[in-house]
Motif scaffolding. Structure first.
Motif, mmCIF file in Angstrom:
data_model
loop_
_atom_site.group_PDB
_atom_site.id
_atom_site.type_symbol
_atom_site.label_atom_id
_atom_site.label_comp_id
_atom_site.label_asym_id
_atom_site.label_seq_id
_atom_site.Cartn_x
_atom_site.Cartn_y
_atom_site.Cartn_z
ATOM 1 N N PRO A 196 -1.967 -9.476 28.619
ATOM 2 C CA PRO A 196 -1.175 -8.578 27.789
ATOM 3 C C PRO A 196 -1.361 -7.129 28.225
ATOM 4 N N ASP A 197 -0.277 -6.409 28.272
ATOM 5 C CA ASP A 197 -0.377 -5.017 28.721
ATOM 6 C C ASP A 197 0.287 -4.006 27.786
ATOM 7 N N LYS A 198 0.904 -4.470 26.719
ATOM 8 C CA LYS A 198 1.500 -3.546 25.752
ATOM 9 C C LYS A 198 0.485 -3.278 24.644
ATOM 10 N N ARG A 199 0.139 -2.008 24.460
ATOM 11 C CA ARG A 199 -0.877 -1.633 23.483
ATOM 12 C C ARG A 199 -0.231 -0.879 22.339
ATOM 13 N N CYS A 200 -0.556 -1.283 21.123
ATOM 14 C CA CYS A 200 -0.075 -0.593 19.933
ATOM 15 C C CYS A 200 -1.284 -0.060 19.169
ATOM 16 N N LEU A 201 -1.321 1.240 19.002
ATOM 17 C CA LEU A 201 -2.328 1.885 18.179
ATOM 18 C C LEU A 201 -1.609 2.313 16.905
ATOM 19 N N MET A 202 -2.104 1.850 15.769
ATOM 20 C CA MET A 202 -1.480 2.183 14.491
ATOM 21 C C MET A 202 -2.509 2.894 13.630
ATOM 22 N N GLU A 203 -2.096 4.036 13.084
ATOM 23 C CA GLU A 203 -2.989 4.811 12.221
ATOM 24 C C GLU A 203 -2.290 5.073 10.894
ATOM 25 N N ALA A 204 -2.944 4.692 9.812
ATOM 26 C CA ALA A 204 -2.408 4.938 8.469
ATOM 27 C C ALA A 204 -3.145 6.109 7.857
ATOM 28 N N ARG A 205 -2.390 7.100 7.416
ATOM 29 C CA ARG A 205 -2.957 8.262 6.720
ATOM 30 C C ARG A 205 -2.887 7.969 5.225
ATOM 31 N N PHE A 215 0.816 -1.214 0.000
ATOM 32 C CA PHE A 215 0.000 0.000 0.000
ATOM 33 C C PHE A 215 0.851 1.265 0.000
ATOM 34 N N ARG A 216 2.134 1.123 -0.220
ATOM 35 C CA ARG A 216 3.097 2.227 -0.144
ATOM 36 C C ARG A 216 2.644 3.461 -0.931
ATOM 37 N N ASP A 217 2.072 3.267 -2.099
ATOM 38 C CA ASP A 217 1.666 4.405 -2.932
ATOM 39 C C ASP A 217 0.440 5.141 -2.393
ATOM 40 N N GLN A 218 -0.391 4.468 -1.601
ATOM 41 C CA GLN A 218 -1.594 5.105 -1.064
ATOM 42 C C GLN A 218 -1.386 5.718 0.324
ATOM 43 N N ILE A 219 -0.357 5.255 1.056
ATOM 44 C CA ILE A 219 -0.123 5.718 2.428
ATOM 45 C C ILE A 219 0.879 6.867 2.419
ATOM 46 N N THR A 220 0.505 7.972 3.078
ATOM 47 C CA THR A 220 1.444 9.082 3.212
ATOM 48 C C THR A 220 2.223 8.979 4.523
ATOM 49 N N ARG A 221 1.545 8.526 5.585
ATOM 50 C CA ARG A 221 2.191 8.440 6.892
ATOM 51 C C ARG A 221 1.528 7.356 7.732
ATOM 52 N N VAL A 222 2.347 6.685 8.547
ATOM 53 C CA VAL A 222 1.845 5.722 9.528
ATOM 54 C C VAL A 222 2.301 6.210 10.893
ATOM 55 N N GLU A 223 1.349 6.396 11.802
ATOM 56 C CA GLU A 223 1.671 6.785 13.166
ATOM 57 C C GLU A 223 1.481 5.571 14.058
ATOM 58 N N VAL A 224 2.504 5.270 14.861
ATOM 59 C CA VAL A 224 2.473 4.119 15.749
ATOM 60 C C VAL A 224 2.621 4.638 17.173
ATOM 61 N N HIS A 225 1.638 4.331 18.016
ATOM 62 C CA HIS A 225 1.622 4.787 19.408
ATOM 63 C C HIS A 225 1.649 3.570 20.323
ATOM 64 N N PHE A 226 2.624 3.540 21.237
ATOM 65 C CA PHE A 226 2.720 2.450 22.207
ATOM 66 C C PHE A 226 2.417 2.957 23.595
ATOM 67 N N SER A 227 1.730 2.101 24.347
ATOM 68 C CA SER A 227 1.511 2.409 25.757
ATOM 69 C C SER A 227 1.553 1.110 26.546
ATOM 70 N N ASP A 228 1.925 1.246 27.802
ATOM 71 C CA ASP A 228 1.936 0.121 28.728
ATOM 72 C C ASP A 228 0.701 0.289 29.597
ATOM 73 N N GLU A 229 -0.293 -0.514 29.351
ATOM 74 C CA GLU A 229 -1.592 -0.361 30.010
ATOM 75 C C GLU A 229 -1.525 -0.543 31.527
ATOM 76 N N ASN A 230 -0.604 -1.368 32.020
ATOM 77 C CA ASN A 230 -0.489 -1.620 33.459
ATOM 78 C C ASN A 230 0.702 -0.920 34.087
ATOM 79 N N SER A 231 1.444 -0.181 33.324
ATOM 80 C CA SER A 231 2.681 0.513 33.714
ATOM 81 C C SER A 231 3.559 -0.374 34.579
#
Length: 104
Positions: free
Chosen positions: A54-63, A32-48
């Motif tokens: 599982p406590d590692k959360r990955c939110l991925m957003e493709a623009r 999908f390289r030609d259609q995607i301008t940016r991918v934002e990847v956000h990590f958080s530790d839900e239980n710190s």
């Protein structure tokens, strides 16, 4: 395709981690390289500092060019598993969304 990595205060970001994340994103989304301008990847530790999985959360957003962003999340026991799961979910979401339009 620009890949932007963000972590919360409980997950240490370093060059090795960013490299792993970029490799997972690029290998799963290269189609999908030609259609995607940016991918934002956000990590958080839900239980710190607490235990539990599982406590590692990955939110991925493709623009996407000319379309609304697509976002997915994945929870896992490690950051590597979380990014791998999110990247696979993103690939499936983009296959579905762009496949219906005949754009990949």
């Amino acid at each position: 395709m620009i890949i932007q990595v963000n972590t919360d205060k409980n997950i240490a970001s370093n060059e090795e981690l960013v490299g792993q994340i970029e490799a997972a994103v690029e290998s799963n989304l290269r189609h999908f390289r030609d259609q995607i301008t940016r991918v934002e990847v956000h990590f958080s530790d839900e239980n710190s500092h607490k235990g539990g999985k599982p406590d590692k959360r990955c939110l991925m957003e493709a623009r996407l060019e000319g379309r609304q962003p697509v976002a997915v999340t994945h929870l896992a026991g490690t950051v590597s598993e979380a990014v791998g799961g999110a990247a696979k979910k993103m690939k499936a979401s983009l296959d579905s969304a762009l496949g219906k339009l005949g754009k990949h």
